[in-house]
Enzyme design. Sequence first.
Site, short mmCIF file in Angstrom:
data_model
loop_
_atom_site.label_atom_id
_atom_site.label_comp_id
_atom_site.label_asym_id
_atom_site.label_seq_id
_atom_site.Cartn_x
_atom_site.Cartn_y
_atom_site.Cartn_z
CG HIS A 124 -1.91 0.96 1.42
ND1 HIS A 124 -1.66 2.28 1.71
CD2 HIS A 124 -3.27 0.85 1.33
CE1 HIS A 124 -2.81 2.93 1.79
NE2 HIS A 124 -3.81 2.09 1.57
CG ASP A 201 0.54 -2.69 6.37
OD1 ASP A 201 -0.40 -2.80 7.18
OD2 ASP A 201 0.47 -1.99 5.33
CD GLN A 204 -6.98 -4.69 4.18
OE1 GLN A 204 -7.93 -5.41 4.51
NE2 GLN A 204 -7.12 -3.42 3.89
CE LYS A 227 -7.37 -0.32 6.22
NZ LYS A 227 -8.18 0.02 5.06
CB CYS A 365 -3.61 3.14 -1.64
SG CYS A 365 -4.82 4.39 -1.32
N1 PLP Z 1 -1.73 -0.79 4.72
C1 PLP Z 1 -2.70 -1.53 4.17
C2 PLP Z 1 -2.40 -2.92 3.70
C3 PLP Z 1 -3.98 -1.01 4.03
O1 PLP Z 1 -4.96 -1.74 3.49
C4 PLP Z 1 -4.24 0.32 4.47
C5 PLP Z 1 -5.56 0.93 4.26
O2 PLP Z 1 -6.27 0.58 3.34
C6 PLP Z 1 -3.18 1.04 5.06
C7 PLP Z 1 -1.95 0.45 5.16
C8 PLP Z 1 -3.39 2.43 5.56
O3 PLP Z 1 -4.36 2.44 6.56
P1 PLP Z 1 -4.98 3.82 7.11
O4 PLP Z 1 -5.41 4.61 5.91
O5 PLP Z 1 -6.11 3.38 7.97
O6 PLP Z 1 -3.88 4.49 7.88
#
Ligand code: PLP
Length: 408
Positions: A124, A201, A204, A227, A365
Amino acid sequence: MNMLSVQEWRSQFPIFQTNMNGYPLIYLDSAATTQKPQIVIDSIVEHLSTANANVHRGVYELSQIATDRFEQTRNRIQQFIHANSPTEIIFTKGATEAINLVASSYGELAFEEHDEIILTLMEHHANIIPWQEIAKKKGCIIKVVPISMNGTLCMEDYASMFTEKTKFVSMVWVSNAIGVENPIKQCIDIAHSHGVPILVDASQAIQHKKIDVQSLDCDFLVFSGHKVYGPTGTGILYGKSSILDRMPPYQTGGDMIRKVTFEKTTFADLPSKFEAGTPNIEGFIGLGTAIQFLQQISMDDITNHELALMNHAIKLIEQKEYIKVIGYNGTNVSALSFSMDGVHPHDIASLLDRKGIAVRAGHHCAHPLMQFYGVPSTTRISFALYTTVEEIEECIEALDEIHTLFHA
Ligand code: PLP
């Protein structure tokens, strides 16, 4: 676990009483954010109605109550991910801020010119740009682990990427864009065999599977509260205290100090050192309730339910010759990306929306990943504990109608 329990879980989410464009809402965008159970909503309202005060500061009873409730969430998260101590749980605005914190603070502490940082092709943007920024500042190099067309991380390339200059690995556990799960334990062990720390990270993964940071042995792990059935504006950074202790503060201000004079400031211990300013108090209280809700259900039951949904969805989708699934390798966790012959993902999402079906269309993203697949965007359906088989079937039937409409 049976369908009855799924209906019981689902009944706790008031949003599913909503109609959208005249149809009962079918929400297949849980990877973007999960819906909130009533008890999370109630806990925020109840806190603001009965115990609102700033935390860590007041000696009066109301502030003590607010502080206790707020800190209870830290303890719950510690138990939930099995961290060694609550001081290893840092509250942030979200996964994005948590990654920025580590990139900036750990990078400041440990990176030097020509050092190397390893990321994967499926990150992401939140796990790319913070590393680019610190790499620019310190003169470091970013290396990217490739993937194969079905989304599988190339483990041989990963293992051979380490040099004496490698200083950090930051890697997604489950891709938000295609849903593929990386063999994270193996990746952590490889990084450690080279003496390199690794950030996972788990944005998900946290809502779909049981996580034990001690048995994983990751150095950092991040996720967003929204999430995992909690409020937006909340996030968690887990870090081993031995590393967090050495890192400089990311932001400065109130609540993170021991003593301030105009000549010099000394910083508080963990976790306060990384929590400058008034936090999202009611948000973290809501997040604590969300974790309590999940603990009452059982993560194993959620994993099994979502696996059954995935198996059903892929079986149905693979029967549609006009749909091309993007990045499926059998490990996918609760998210499937696809394209449809001759129909733009935004058209698919808009037409589904007319039937009350919410799916995501876009680049998720993940520009580099989209470039790899040679598409500007995909349509993604994603599931959560409240998703039903019938919802997936309705969505896939509606895809048939869209295809017919565009090819009549
Ligand atoms: N990393 C992953 C894999 C994500 O799916 C997301 C959000 O979609 C993020 C990071 C960033 O999360 P946030 O926008 O809640 O900070």
